[in-house]
Motif scaffolding. Structure first.
Motif, short mmCIF file in Angstrom:
data_model
loop_
_atom_site.label_atom_id
_atom_site.label_comp_id
_atom_site.label_asym_id
_atom_site.label_seq_id
_atom_site.Cartn_x
_atom_site.Cartn_y
_atom_site.Cartn_z
N THR A 11 25.50 23.44 32.04
CA THR A 11 25.37 24.75 32.67
C THR A 11 26.04 24.68 34.03
O THR A 11 25.89 23.69 34.75
CB THR A 11 23.89 25.14 32.84
OG1 THR A 11 23.27 25.18 31.54
CG2 THR A 11 23.76 26.51 33.49
N PHE A 12 26.80 25.72 34.37
CA PHE A 12 27.42 25.74 35.70
C PHE A 12 27.55 27.17 36.18
O PHE A 12 27.50 28.12 35.38
CB PHE A 12 28.79 25.03 35.71
CG PHE A 12 29.85 25.70 34.87
CD1 PHE A 12 30.71 26.65 35.41
CD2 PHE A 12 30.00 25.37 33.53
CE1 PHE A 12 31.69 27.26 34.65
CE2 PHE A 12 30.98 25.97 32.74
CZ PHE A 12 31.83 26.92 33.31
N GLU A 13 27.71 27.32 37.49
CA GLU A 13 27.89 28.63 38.09
C GLU A 13 29.38 28.96 38.17
O GLU A 13 30.17 28.15 38.66
CB GLU A 13 27.28 28.67 39.49
CG GLU A 13 25.77 28.68 39.51
CD GLU A 13 25.17 29.98 38.98
OE1 GLU A 13 25.87 31.02 39.05
OE2 GLU A 13 24.02 29.96 38.50
N LEU A 14 29.74 30.14 37.70
CA LEU A 14 31.13 30.58 37.72
C LEU A 14 31.26 31.79 38.64
O LEU A 14 30.48 32.74 38.52
CB LEU A 14 31.56 30.96 36.30
CG LEU A 14 33.01 31.43 36.11
CD1 LEU A 14 33.97 30.27 36.34
CD2 LEU A 14 33.20 32.01 34.71
N PRO A 15 32.24 31.80 39.55
CA PRO A 15 32.45 33.00 40.37
C PRO A 15 32.75 34.22 39.50
O PRO A 15 33.24 34.10 38.37
CB PRO A 15 33.68 32.63 41.22
CG PRO A 15 33.75 31.14 41.20
CD PRO A 15 33.18 30.71 39.88
N GLU A 16 32.46 35.39 40.03
CA GLU A 16 32.68 36.62 39.26
C GLU A 16 34.13 36.76 38.83
O GLU A 16 34.42 37.22 37.73
CB GLU A 16 32.27 37.83 40.11
CG GLU A 16 32.44 39.16 39.39
CD GLU A 16 31.96 40.32 40.23
OE1 GLU A 16 32.42 41.45 39.96
OE2 GLU A 16 31.15 40.11 41.15
N ARG A 17 35.06 36.35 39.68
CA ARG A 17 36.48 36.38 39.36
C ARG A 17 37.10 35.06 39.82
O ARG A 17 37.62 34.96 40.93
CB ARG A 17 37.17 37.57 40.01
CG ARG A 17 38.63 37.71 39.61
CD ARG A 17 39.20 39.08 39.96
NE ARG A 17 38.78 40.10 39.01
CZ ARG A 17 39.49 41.22 38.75
NH1 ARG A 17 40.63 41.43 39.36
NH2 ARG A 17 39.05 42.10 37.91
N PRO A 18 37.02 34.01 38.98
CA PRO A 18 37.50 32.70 39.40
C PRO A 18 38.99 32.73 39.75
O PRO A 18 39.79 33.35 39.07
CB PRO A 18 37.24 31.82 38.17
CG PRO A 18 37.09 32.76 37.03
CD PRO A 18 36.51 34.01 37.60
N PRO A 76 39.51 23.01 39.85
CA PRO A 76 39.27 24.20 39.03
C PRO A 76 37.85 24.75 39.18
O PRO A 76 36.89 24.00 39.34
CB PRO A 76 39.49 23.68 37.61
CG PRO A 76 39.09 22.24 37.68
CD PRO A 76 39.56 21.78 39.05
N GLU A 77 37.76 26.06 39.15
CA GLU A 77 36.45 26.72 39.05
C GLU A 77 36.09 26.97 37.59
O GLU A 77 34.93 27.25 37.29
CB GLU A 77 36.51 28.05 39.81
CG GLU A 77 36.75 27.87 41.30
CD GLU A 77 37.00 29.19 42.00
OE1 GLU A 77 36.38 29.42 43.06
OE2 GLU A 77 37.78 30.01 41.48
N LEU A 78 37.10 26.87 36.71
CA LEU A 78 36.90 27.09 35.28
C LEU A 78 37.92 26.28 34.51
O LEU A 78 39.11 26.28 34.85
CB LEU A 78 37.05 28.58 34.95
CG LEU A 78 37.04 28.96 33.46
CD1 LEU A 78 35.66 28.68 32.85
CD2 LEU A 78 37.42 30.44 33.28
N VAL A 79 37.45 25.57 33.48
CA VAL A 79 38.33 24.86 32.56
C VAL A 79 38.07 25.44 31.17
O VAL A 79 36.94 25.43 30.69
CB VAL A 79 38.06 23.34 32.56
CG1 VAL A 79 38.97 22.64 31.54
CG2 VAL A 79 38.26 22.76 33.95
N VAL A 80 39.13 25.94 30.52
CA VAL A 80 38.99 26.57 29.20
C VAL A 80 39.47 25.59 28.13
O VAL A 80 40.57 25.05 28.20
CB VAL A 80 39.81 27.87 29.12
CG1 VAL A 80 39.65 28.51 27.74
CG2 VAL A 80 39.38 28.84 30.21
N ALA A 81 38.61 25.37 27.12
CA ALA A 81 38.94 24.51 25.99
C ALA A 81 38.39 25.15 24.72
O ALA A 81 37.76 26.21 24.76
CB ALA A 81 38.35 23.11 26.20
N THR A 82 38.62 24.50 23.56
CA THR A 82 38.11 25.03 22.30
C THR A 82 37.12 24.06 21.68
O THR A 82 37.05 22.89 22.05
CB THR A 82 39.23 25.30 21.27
OG1 THR A 82 39.69 24.05 20.74
CG2 THR A 82 40.39 26.04 21.91
N ASP A 83 36.40 24.56 20.67
CA ASP A 83 35.39 23.74 20.00
C ASP A 83 35.92 23.10 18.71
O ASP A 83 35.15 22.62 17.88
CB ASP A 83 34.14 24.56 19.69
CG ASP A 83 34.40 25.68 18.68
OD1 ASP A 83 35.55 25.83 18.21
OD2 ASP A 83 33.44 26.42 18.36
#
Length: 269
Positions: A11-18, A76-83
């Motif tokens: 679980t992590f906190e993400l800014p409204e608009r990273p 990074p504030e967000l890292v996007v990956a797939t499952d």
């Protein structure tokens, strides 16, 4: 916004608009640019530039391998990956404390739209994502409405490096073929990607054999058909799919509708 991932156990906190995003998925990178979030990209894989001309973000990882510290270095504030096959890498990055959000591998074109909405939510661009989905849905509806009758039967063969697979009914590749006005011969199979039983293909009698291959392991589709004797058994027409934007059978970014349109034109000739 709090982001939780049961698959990653994080679980992590993400800014409204990273403002600092690492995308390890070429389809997500293309979608981010389509949503107007491209400038937030601070890291990508080597494959993302195929779908975003002039992409300037640095390469920080490969699709299934990467150094957490190299990614941490771009803050990074967000890292996007797939499952999918990327999940082990995503777990390593998450275990290293990086803010990883997972997108599911789409099983249909509707999964592509779901991921578009998810990226819109993650980046504070839901309205843009909904508008993009509307455009994609209209393009799909136009393709379906103009499909030939009867649909030519098509066998699709996907070479992931040296690994051979064919798409079944739970693969978005099925939808690409359907949108192109074709009838996938394995569309009734309840799987996504499986090794093909090549001996059964002549009995299925596809009018088209469509082969995807990567530049690192190019496949000569015409030669493949001749080697198997398919040119004598049922004489299909042959089409090669590449990693080029708008001609890539396995790419699930917004340009999948361009690929469907290309397939329609190529198989209608």
């Amino acid at each position: 916004m709090k982001i939780s991932s049961p698959l990653l156990g994080t679980t992590f906190e993400l800014p409204e608009r990273p403002g600092r995003i690492v995308s390890l998925v070429s389809s997500a990178t293309e979608t981010l640019f389509a949503l107007g979030a491209g400038d937030a990209g601070v890291g990508v894989t080597p494959y993302c530039a195929r779908y975003v001309p002039g992409l300037g973000a640095p390469v920080v990882a490969d699709y299934v391998s990467g150094d957490p510290e190299a990614i941490r270095a771009v803050r990074p504030e967000l890292v996007v990956a797939t499952d999918g096959v990327q999940l082990p890498l995503a777990r390593r990055l998450a275990a290293a404390g990086l803010p990883v959000a997972l997108l599911p591998v789409p099983q249909s074109r509707f999964g592509i739209l779901e991921n578009t909405v998810a990226l819109g939510a993650l980046t504070g661009r839901l309205a843009e994502a909904r508008a993009l989905c509307d455009r994609l849905e209209r393009a799909c509806a136009e393709l379906v409405a103009s499909a030939p009758s009867p649909r030519p039967r098509a066998y699709a063969e996907l070479w992931f490096g040296r690994h051979l697979r064919r798409p079944g009914g739970r693969a978005f590749v099925h939808d690409l073929l359907w949108l192109a006005g074709l009838e996938p011969v394995h569309g009734d199979r309840p799987d996504a990607y499986a090794p093909p039983e090549l001996d059964e293909v002549p009995g299925l009698a596809p009018a088209w054999v469509i082969v995807f291959s990567e530049p690192e392991h190019p496949i000569d589709a015409e030669a493949l058909v001749r080697e198997r004797g398919w040119d004598r058994a049922f004489a299909p027409r042959v089409l090669a799919s590449t990693t080029e934007r708008g001609r890539n059978l396995i790419h699930d970014g917004p340009s999948f509708v361009e690929t469907a349109a290309w397939l329609r034109d190529a198989t209608a000739a």
